[in-house]
Design a protein around this motif. Structure first.
Motif, PDB file in Angstrom:
ATOM      1  N   LEU A  48       0.839  -1.207   0.000  1.00 56.95           N
ATOM      2  CA  LEU A  48       0.000   0.000   0.000  1.00 56.95           C
ATOM      3  C   LEU A  48       0.870   1.251   0.000  1.00 56.95           C
ATOM      4  O   LEU A  48       0.620   2.194  -0.754  1.00 56.95           O
ATOM      5  N   ASP A  51       2.340   2.164  -3.149  1.00 48.50           N
ATOM      6  CA  ASP A  51       1.329   2.772  -4.022  1.00 48.50           C
ATOM      7  C   ASP A  51       0.975   4.201  -3.594  1.00 48.50           C
ATOM      8  O   ASP A  51       0.097   4.818  -4.182  1.00 48.50           O
ATOM      9  N   MET A 122     -11.531   1.988  -0.537  1.00 50.46           N
ATOM     10  CA  MET A 122     -10.930   0.666  -0.745  1.00 50.46           C
ATOM     11  C   MET A 122     -11.771  -0.115  -1.746  1.00 50.46           C
ATOM     12  O   MET A 122     -11.235  -0.889  -2.533  1.00 50.46           O
ATOM     13  N   LYS A 125     -10.538   1.428  -5.257  1.00 49.39           N
ATOM     14  CA  LYS A 125      -9.104   1.362  -5.580  1.00 49.39           C
ATOM     15  C   LYS A 125      -8.512  -0.034  -5.372  1.00 49.39           C
ATOM     16  O   LYS A 125      -7.626  -0.437  -6.113  1.00 49.39           O
ATOM     17  N   TYR A 126      -9.003  -0.763  -4.368  1.00 51.63           N
ATOM     18  CA  TYR A 126      -8.481  -2.096  -4.057  1.00 51.63           C
ATOM     19  C   TYR A 126      -9.645  -3.070  -3.861  1.00 51.63           C
ATOM     20  O   TYR A 126      -9.930  -3.497  -2.740  1.00 51.63           O
ATOM     21  N   TRP A 129      -8.920  -6.224  -1.730  1.00 53.33           N
ATOM     22  CA  TRP A 129      -8.874  -5.975  -0.285  1.00 53.33           C
ATOM     23  C   TRP A 129     -10.302  -5.812   0.241  1.00 53.33           C
ATOM     24  O   TRP A 129     -10.648  -6.352   1.286  1.00 53.33           O
TER      25      TRP A 129
END
Length: 140
Positions: A48, A51, A122, A125-126, A129
């Protein structure tokens, strides 16, 4: 609900003049618990940060039940108490080597852009996760 476990040998430097673990060290151990649950979910905090994303503590709390001492083994149990795609709360229980509860607590976090400290989703973007946290969090 996933509960991660991390063993820690209590070091002399972590104790105070009374021979018990100094209270601030429990917050460090909570961080070790967070790192462990992220690993157990198959992710890595360092990735993370590479990034440009940070996960600051927004709030933290601990309740002390029983002291831990130099040479004992502490076991930090960590789980995802709450998660909404933007903010997350980790729950903690720290036990001594006799499996007696020593500390309970929680910490609240969000992920933010390192350069602006603006929160990120989250979920967007992820998504991997996000899905893992959704599956692992405490069910009401």
């Amino acid at each position: 609900m996933l509960v991660s476990s991390k063993e820690i040998e209590v070091r002399y430097a972590e104790t105070d003049q009374m021979g018990v673990v100094y209270h601030a060290n429990y917050f460090i151990w909570m961080e070790l618990g967070r790192t462990q649950i992220v690993k157990d979910l198959g992710f890595n905090y360092a990735k993370l940060e590479e990034d440009g994303i940070l996960s600051p503590v927004l709030d933290i709390q601990a309740s002390y039940k029983k002291p831990l001492h130099y040479g004992e083994i502490a076991v930090v149990k960590t789980w995802i108490e709450e998660y909404d795609g933007l903010r997350f709360t980790y729950g903690y229980e720290i036990y001594n080597g006799d499996n007696e509860l020593a500390v309970t607590g929680w910490s609240k976090h969000a992920c933010v852009k390192k350069d602006s400290f603006r929160p990120i989703s989250m979920r967007r973007k992820y998504p991997d996760w996000h899905e893992a946290y959704e599956k692992a969090k405490k069910q009401n």
